[in-house]
Design a protein around this motif. Sequence first.
Motif, mmCIF file in Angstrom:
data_model
loop_
_atom_site.group_PDB
_atom_site.id
_atom_site.type_symbol
_atom_site.label_atom_id
_atom_site.label_comp_id
_atom_site.label_asym_id
_atom_site.label_seq_id
_atom_site.Cartn_x
_atom_site.Cartn_y
_atom_site.Cartn_z
ATOM 1 N N ALA A 38 0.844 -1.178 -0.068
ATOM 2 C CA ALA A 38 0.155 0.043 0.115
ATOM 3 C C ALA A 38 0.764 1.285 -0.082
ATOM 4 C CB ALA A 38 -0.898 -0.222 1.051
ATOM 5 N N LEU A 39 2.027 1.305 0.703
ATOM 6 C CA LEU A 39 2.905 2.381 0.779
ATOM 7 C C LEU A 39 3.386 2.449 -0.711
ATOM 8 C CD1 LEU A 39 4.863 1.986 3.941
ATOM 9 C CD2 LEU A 39 3.500 3.634 3.490
ATOM 10 N N GLY A 40 4.027 1.591 -1.211
ATOM 11 C CA GLY A 40 4.503 1.695 -2.636
ATOM 12 C C GLY A 40 3.544 2.022 -3.494
ATOM 13 N N GLN A 41 2.087 1.592 -3.607
ATOM 14 C CA GLN A 41 1.213 2.352 -4.286
ATOM 15 C C GLN A 41 0.650 3.862 -4.085
ATOM 16 O OE1 GLN A 41 -1.801 -0.632 -3.541
ATOM 17 N NE2 GLN A 41 -0.979 -2.303 -5.023
ATOM 18 N N THR A 42 0.689 4.180 -3.127
ATOM 19 C CA THR A 42 -0.191 5.403 -2.673
ATOM 20 C C THR A 42 0.983 6.630 -2.163
ATOM 21 O OG1 THR A 42 -0.054 4.920 -0.224
ATOM 22 C CG2 THR A 42 -2.006 4.498 -1.575
ATOM 23 N N VAL A 43 2.270 6.204 -1.635
ATOM 24 C CA VAL A 43 3.288 7.400 -1.562
ATOM 25 C C VAL A 43 3.737 8.079 -2.676
ATOM 26 C CG1 VAL A 43 5.504 7.923 -0.502
ATOM 27 C CG2 VAL A 43 4.016 6.467 0.719
ATOM 28 N N PRO A 44 3.670 7.372 -3.777
ATOM 29 C CA PRO A 44 4.275 8.129 -5.085
ATOM 30 C C PRO A 44 3.274 9.139 -5.435
ATOM 31 C CG PRO A 44 4.558 5.756 -5.366
ATOM 32 C CD PRO A 44 3.850 5.950 -3.955
ATOM 33 N N LEU A 45 1.963 9.070 -5.014
ATOM 34 C CA LEU A 45 1.089 10.240 -5.195
ATOM 35 C C LEU A 45 1.682 11.648 -4.864
ATOM 36 C CD1 LEU A 45 -2.484 8.648 -3.907
ATOM 37 C CD2 LEU A 45 -1.587 9.300 -6.393
ATOM 38 N N LEU A 46 2.518 11.880 -3.553
ATOM 39 C CA LEU A 46 3.080 12.986 -3.394
ATOM 40 C C LEU A 46 4.475 13.456 -4.336
ATOM 41 C CD1 LEU A 46 3.564 12.244 0.436
ATOM 42 C CD2 LEU A 46 1.463 13.497 -0.808
ATOM 43 N N VAL A 47 4.924 12.521 -4.741
ATOM 44 C CA VAL A 47 6.006 12.662 -5.696
ATOM 45 C C VAL A 47 5.310 13.038 -7.019
ATOM 46 C CG1 VAL A 47 8.103 11.461 -6.713
ATOM 47 C CG2 VAL A 47 7.348 10.735 -4.515
ATOM 48 N N ALA A 48 4.159 12.606 -7.449
ATOM 49 C CA ALA A 48 3.737 12.931 -8.627
ATOM 50 C C ALA A 48 3.488 14.419 -8.871
ATOM 51 C CB ALA A 48 2.252 12.329 -9.047
ATOM 52 N N VAL A 49 3.507 15.078 -7.923
ATOM 53 C CA VAL A 49 2.996 16.730 -7.922
ATOM 54 C C VAL A 49 4.593 17.316 -8.720
ATOM 55 C CG1 VAL A 49 3.071 18.879 -6.775
ATOM 56 C CG2 VAL A 49 1.935 16.933 -5.772
ATOM 57 N N ARG A 50 5.731 16.931 -8.754
ATOM 58 C CA ARG A 50 6.975 17.350 -9.206
ATOM 59 C C ARG A 50 7.396 16.265 -10.288
ATOM 60 N NH1 ARG A 50 9.881 21.610 -7.354
ATOM 61 N NH2 ARG A 50 8.912 22.586 -5.181
#
Length: 428
Positions: free
Chosen positions: A72-84
């Motif tokens: 779940a961390l691998g699937q959702t934390v990238p959402l924060l990285v997606a801004v940049r």
Amino acid sequence: MSQHPPGALAALRELCTPAGPPTPLFAHARRPFLRRLPYLLAWLFLIILLPTSTMVLGKDYGMHPDVALVVALGQTVPLLVAVRRPLLAWAVAFVADVVGAVVLLAGPLPMDRPWPWPPMEIIGMLVLLLALALRERRRTLVAAWLLTAVAGAVFQSIAPERARGTWIVLVVIGGLFLLVGAALRERGDARRALAEQETISEAERAHRTLLEERARIARELHDVVAHHMSVITVQADSAPYRIDGLPDAAREEFGAIAAAARESLTEMRRLLGVLRSAETDGERAPQPELGRLPQLVEATVRAGVPVELTMTMPATDAALPPAVDLSAYRIVQEALANVVRHAPGAATRVSVSADPDGAGLMVLVVNAAPLQADVPPLETGGTGHGLVGMRERVRLLGGTLDTGPLPDGGFRVAARLPFTTEEEPSSA
């Protein structure tokens, strides 16, 4: 055949390279809220999807709680990285989704649960695909869409009894998100490029206007300088006949002066030929002077602008330097043309007077606010260079220019034209 691997590697490297610097999404938006919106949405989806995915994978799908948390961390934390960095975020989340599907494939799976992509993964992947479309090139988007489709098809072929067709939903809706996001990105890029081009064009237009006005002033001043050179030539040629007993050396000196003056006139005519163009043939007419201001004011009054003219000067304008005389007329002419164009019907006052100390000429043009703001311009002619020409004429003479709007909605043009420049001593 040895050229194919390097070409394939180069294409793969290009697909994996971000399209631009890691600037935040919507960084070019004018409103602060829109610039902060990607961060707010990323945190919102993270707060919703992380606990939901962990709980669903652990309880509904029977995944070990620790493994469920990592997936779940691998699937959702990238959402924060997606801004940049949306490309990096999508790649990490895609790998986590594939790992999660493999883990679920290794264990027992309830028959009523969608596989290979649970609903939470589909939502997260759609968000990442939209962010990816807002930043990356078309070929990168096509590659991401194909990888998503291929991964779903592979899992479908491996375990068709477990597949529920959710991968098709992700492929279809994800493709729509990619199309919409790409269209929005290209529209934004086009608007920014157009704005930059307009800025460059405006700067080039202002520079071209300045050069054209300087050339126009140079053409007009040619007549002034040519007059003085002609006087020098005539005086030098006639000096031996007007002055009795002139020594031979003086006669030769006057002859040399006359020859140099004639040569200078010839070179000036060549220079004028360079400055002139096919559109400036009409400027060969005699240059105007302040004595023609009443006719100019009368023409402006006929155009519908009431003008009051005040000239507190000597009866003759012959004592004025020709450059000052010409520049003063042109400044008044341009100011009145601006009134006709931008303030039709406004009461206008024109004042031309000598300085109290007699060292220069004061030119003042003041107009009130237009009678009706929605009245169309009465005149579209004129040089089109307006304040640029005034500023250049005043700068050429070493004077000062003060222009600007008035509190009542009118406009003011005030120029001081000295009779002598700083480089020309008044005692000469």
